[in-house]
Design an enzyme around this catalytic site. Structure first.
Site, mmCIF file in Angstrom:
data_model
loop_
_atom_site.group_PDB
_atom_site.id
_atom_site.type_symbol
_atom_site.label_atom_id
_atom_site.label_comp_id
_atom_site.label_asym_id
_atom_site.label_seq_id
_atom_site.Cartn_x
_atom_site.Cartn_y
_atom_site.Cartn_z
ATOM 1 C CG ASN A 1 67.727 53.836 -14.092
ATOM 2 O OD1 ASN A 1 66.985 53.741 -15.070
ATOM 3 N ND2 ASN A 1 67.328 53.524 -12.878
ATOM 4 C CB CYS B 1 65.503 49.719 -12.865
ATOM 5 S SG CYS B 1 66.393 48.993 -11.480
ATOM 6 C CD GLU C 1 63.905 53.421 -12.702
ATOM 7 O OE1 GLU C 1 64.156 53.513 -11.495
ATOM 8 O OE2 GLU C 1 64.408 52.536 -13.428
#
Length: 922
Positions: free
Chosen positions: A567, A569, A571
């Site tokens: 995604n 970020c 994670e």
């Protein structure tokens, strides 16, 4: 008592409708005129004379109606065209009406009531008029500046904080005031004065927050017409009921919020928890989270947490009881929901999910459909990850037009501009990350998207990018072998293959290219490509390095699809397809809050995890889905992402340095506990609510837990390419047995997000990050804030080393204590900052967490003086340790100001690493 008395109506002869009147309160604020408050005050006076037993009698009712009507008519006649009236004038009219009605005993009781309240106000804030300064009230009138009120406000804000000087705050604030200043600006002057002292003493952050809270109370009280002269314990329940009523009336909240027992919820509020806030946390909530109407806030902090909790409990069997349970968790700061949940819970568009992952199809309809989906998802505060690997490369044949493709870059330019235009509902910048597998023929241009040179039409300065790297590239790079780039239109199945299946098919395509069966390809040196990937990462910060094979080989859901990207970020690792947009719902445990007397409180952590998993699971059913593919995916698989924050603070509380074996061991121990409790909690939810729809065939159903899935990565790699600690401390067989019996409620349970904003709210270190600096200025969408490390200050105080010289030394050395001779070595080790830590420690700690995670973690890597060799070693180590993803590479400038002589009053260094997109998930 007062509910039996109805508000009087003025006679037909009055000239000003009472709804047009406004009352000037003693603090100078304006509120609407409410006749019922006059009735309540007069009723209390009658009961003081005739006794509480007379409540509800016809005699008192009639008398109250008569006197109240006289007062209202008198006020209406005085204010022929509406206007304002001071509260003291209203009370004078009440006394006069009682005396004219020959109700001397009742009038006396009312006078005594006024005098008692005036005496209490004088006791709390004795009037102390400034000899020369005046303030301008909201009605334009001037009166002397009340220094006594200022002292009272600051002393109230300083209670329990022995390290602050309330009188000095008042004195400094008064010196900066001017004659005729608006009365509402006086409190703001106190806030700004206290704020300027935070660098000298961390307790001033709490003082500033409490003064801001007073300002917020006045704003909310005026908007909702709350009786703020009452104790907070009495104001808060009224504030909650008023919020729900006003929010529903103005279509800010969902009508279902009225179905709760508001009296019980109001009684559960804990106003004392307002004292937990630091200035940065409360200011962040004030600026960006509290619901407002006509630009005025209508939420107080504890009401905010209860509103969020109510929204999460809407579909519970006993929603009121569950809301109280959820409120207790959020307001204690043991756990915090993600930003979209805090923004939207209980509203008409309850988009509570954090992250969305999409795969872009290789045709115009699919491409622009994906861009439209980005816009719709971003509007409601979602962070985006797009998989662009299926889209054909530059020069590939287009069958429909018999032309040649322009590749992915022109479309990425549109994605970039869409993210800028659709800025998450006007609350924060839109943010998206594009992923591309490193065998794609457009990889060279993809690597250069963020460069400041070249054709601007082929640059995307406002979006993120990430490499989706197969293990085979690392193997070829290590062997100094060649690497072949293809267009996905010629090798369509590579996109869905991983591990040994990818290796076999990739080599078959290479053979086809050598035979001439595939003509559009390019052969490059794997080592040279890897070097370029690291070079542009250092130069531009992008594309990030993420690893395709461990993400898929360890995915619990590999029976239903493929993980094509992460995604925004890095994670989240969920499957995507044409029919499913992956969705993840995030929240984070405050790990520091669970360290009690230097040890991890397991019982408290277990309780937190159990409640948090339930809250996250509720998001899936309550959530507003902007596009149908997101609903399809979320309802079918029910993934959640429970993470953590405050890791650095947890180390401080145990006396550990980040760069130490103890920190690595704690990362392992704490993550195993969270994993154990979270997986067990999901299985217990499955017992009560049923397993998720696609459970059968998952790794869960096969008894393969995250710790077990490490073997699948080891089996797919060559000997020596996978070195991971597999030690376990807990009884995992008990969890396996529970899953066999009930299944899992959620396909995925854990993911560690950046927590860039919610960690500010709670007042702890961000996610799993080391301390950036011990003294710096943090810049975000709420402004600039001085941040000082309170743990360091407390240790220096205990050593007798905290003074103004130390403050200036910290400023001079950019928040570092390493060059300060008078600081003991053990303190230097514990308070080494991000760029003073060997980044390999970050990787080692992350590897210990990764073995317990069914998803990934947002892992920033810091390197003070990067070099090609250092970067190569670091990212190869990350791959060897089985990390699924990495996030930003942070580095310092190659040059800096030489510091050989003292400088006068330097300012703390401004933190520039808090990228706006960090906040998109949390």
């Amino acid at each position: 008592m007062s509910s039996a008395v109805t508000a009087p109506s003025p006679s037909a002869g009055t000239t000003a409708p009472v709804e047009d009147l406004q009352v000037i309160k003693r603090d100078g604020t304006l509120v609407g005129f409410d006749p019922s408050k006059i009735s309540v005050a007069i009723t209390k006076a009658y009961l003081a004379v005739e006794g509480e037993d007379a409540a509800g009698s016809a005699h008192i009712h009639d008398s109250v109606q008569r006197v109240s009507g006289q007062v209202v008519r008198a006020l209406s006649r005085r204010l022929h065209a509406g206007g304002t009236v001071h509260i003291e004038d209203i009370q004078d009219q009440v006394e006069l009406a009682l005396m004219r009605g020959e109700e001397q005993r009742v009038a006396r009781a009312y006078v005594l009531y006024r005098e008692a309240h005036a005496a209490e106000r004088a006791r709390l804030a004795p009037v102390e008029e400034h000899p020369s300064l005046t303030v301008t009230q909201s009605n334009g009138e001037k009166r002397p500046l009340d220094v006594g009120l200022m002292k009272h406000q600051v002393r109230e804000a300083s209670q329990g904080l022995d390290s602050v000087d309330p009188d000095a705050i008042v004195d400094d604030a008064v010196r900066n005031l001017y004659d005729g200043i608006a009365e509402t600006e006086v409190l703001n002057a106190l806030i700004m004065t206290a704020r300027g002292r935070i660098e000298q003493e961390p307790d001033y952050s709490a003082v500033t927050a409490r003064l801001l809270l007073e300002q917020l109370r006045l704003e909310v009280g005026q908007t909702l017409e709350l009786p703020l002269d009452l104790p907070l314990a009495e104001v808060y329940p009224k504030a909650l009921s008023q919020l729900i009523e006003t929010g529903i009336e103005h279509e800010l909240l969902h009508p279902a919020m009225a179905r709760f027992d508001l009296r019980e919820l109001g009684g559960a509020l804990k106003p004392e928890r307002d004292l937990q806030f630091g200035f940065l946390g409360l200011q962040t909530l004030y600026d960006r989270y509290f619901i407002h109407h006509r630009e005025r806030r209508i939420e107080l902090p504890q009401v905010f947490f209860m509103r969020v909790s109510m929204g999460l409990a809407l579909q519970e069997d006993n929603p009121t009881a569950r809301a109280i349970e959820f409120y207790d968790l959020l307001s204690s700061f043991d756990y915090m929901a993600s930003t979209p949940t805090l923004f939207n819970s209980g509203t008409l568009h309850s988009q509570l999910s954090s992250c969305y992952l999409t795969t872009v199809d290789d045709d115009l309809e699919g491409i622009y459909g994906a861009i439209r989906d980005n816009a719709m998802l971003s509007k409601w505060a979602g962070g985006l990850g797009n998989d662009w690997t299926p889209v054909r490369a530059l020069g590939a044949h287009i069958k429909g037009t018999n032309g040649k493709s322009q590749g992915i870059v022109p479309f990425l330019k549109v994605v970039n501009d869409t993210a800028v235009a659709v800025n998450q509902g006007g609350k924060r910048k839109g943010a998206v990350c594009a992923y591309l597998e490193t065998w794609h023929l457009d990889i060279d241009e993809f690597l250069e998207l963020r460069k400041n040179t070249g054709d601007e039409r082929r640059r995307t300065h406002d979006m993120n990018s990430a490499n989706w790297v197969p293990d085979l590239l690392i193997e070829r790079m290590r062997a100094d072998a060649n690497w072949t780039l293809f267009s996905p239109s010629d090798v369509p199945d590579l996109h869905d293959l991983y591990g040994n299946d990818f290796r076999k098919r990739y080599e078959e395509y290479e053979a086809m290219a050598e035979r001439g069966d595939i003509t559009l390809y390019k052969t490059v040196s794997a080592k040279q490509l890897w070097r370029k990937m690291l070079t542009v990462l250092f130069e531009t910060g992008h594309p990030w390095i993420t690893f395709k094979d461990p993400c898929n080989l360890r995915s619990p859901q590999q029976h239903t699809g493929v993980v094509h990207s992460s995604n925004l970020c890095t994670e989240i690792t969920l499957n995507t397809s044409q029919d499913e947009i992956a969705v993840c719902n995030l929240g984070s445990i405050n790990l520091a809050a669970h360290i009690v007397d230097g040890e991890l409180d397991r019982e408290r952590l277990e309780r937190t995890v159990n409640r948090a998993v339930r809250m996250l699971d509720n998001v899936i059913d309550i959530n507003y889905y902007a596009v149908p593919q997101a609903r399809n995916s979320n309802v079918r698989h029910r993934p959640v992402g429970l993470g953590l924050m405050g890791f650095q603070d947890a180390l401080y509380r145990q006396g550990y340095a980040y760069a130490s074996p103890e920190a690595v061991a704690f990362a392992d121990e704490s993550m195993e506990l969270i994993s154990y409790y979270a997986i067990r909690a999901s299985a217990e939810l499955a017992r009560d609510r049923g397993a998720y729809e696609s459970y059968e065939g998952s790794l869960w159903s096969q008894g393969v837990l995250p710790i077990d899935s490490l073997d699948r990565v080891r089996d797919s790699r060559r000997k020596g390419d996978f070195e991971v600690n597999t030690e376990a401390r807990l009884d995992w067989d008990a969890v396996r047995a529970l899953i066999r019996q009930y299944g899992m409620r959620n396909s995925n349970v854990m993911a560690i997000a950046p927590t860039a904003t919610i960690s500010n709210i709670v007042g702890v270190s961000q996610s799993i990050e080391p301390a950036y600096q011990n003294l710096f200025v943090k810049s975000n969408l709420s402004g600039e804030f001085t941040v000082i490390n309170p743990s360091l200050v407390n240790e220096l105080k205990s050593e007798g080393l905290w003074d103004n010289v130390m403050v200036n030394d910290l400023k001079y050395y950019d928040g570092s204590v390493q060059q300060l001779d008078r600081v003991p070595d053990h303190i230097k080790a514990r308070y080494a900052t991000a760029f003073e830590i060997d980044p390999r420690w970050l990787v080692e700690a992350a590897a210990r967490r990764q073995k317990w995670l069914d998803q990934a973690q947002s892992l920033n890597l810091y390197m003070a003086e990067p070099s090609g060799r250092k970067l190569d070693d670091l990212y190869q180590l990350a791959w060897e340790r089985g990390l699924k993803t990495t996030y930003y590479l942070r580095s310092l400038g190659a040059t800096g100001a030489e510091k050989t002589t003292p400088v006068a009053a330097p300012q703390p260094q401004v933190c520039s690493i808090d990228e706006p997109d960090c906040e998109a998930c949390q």
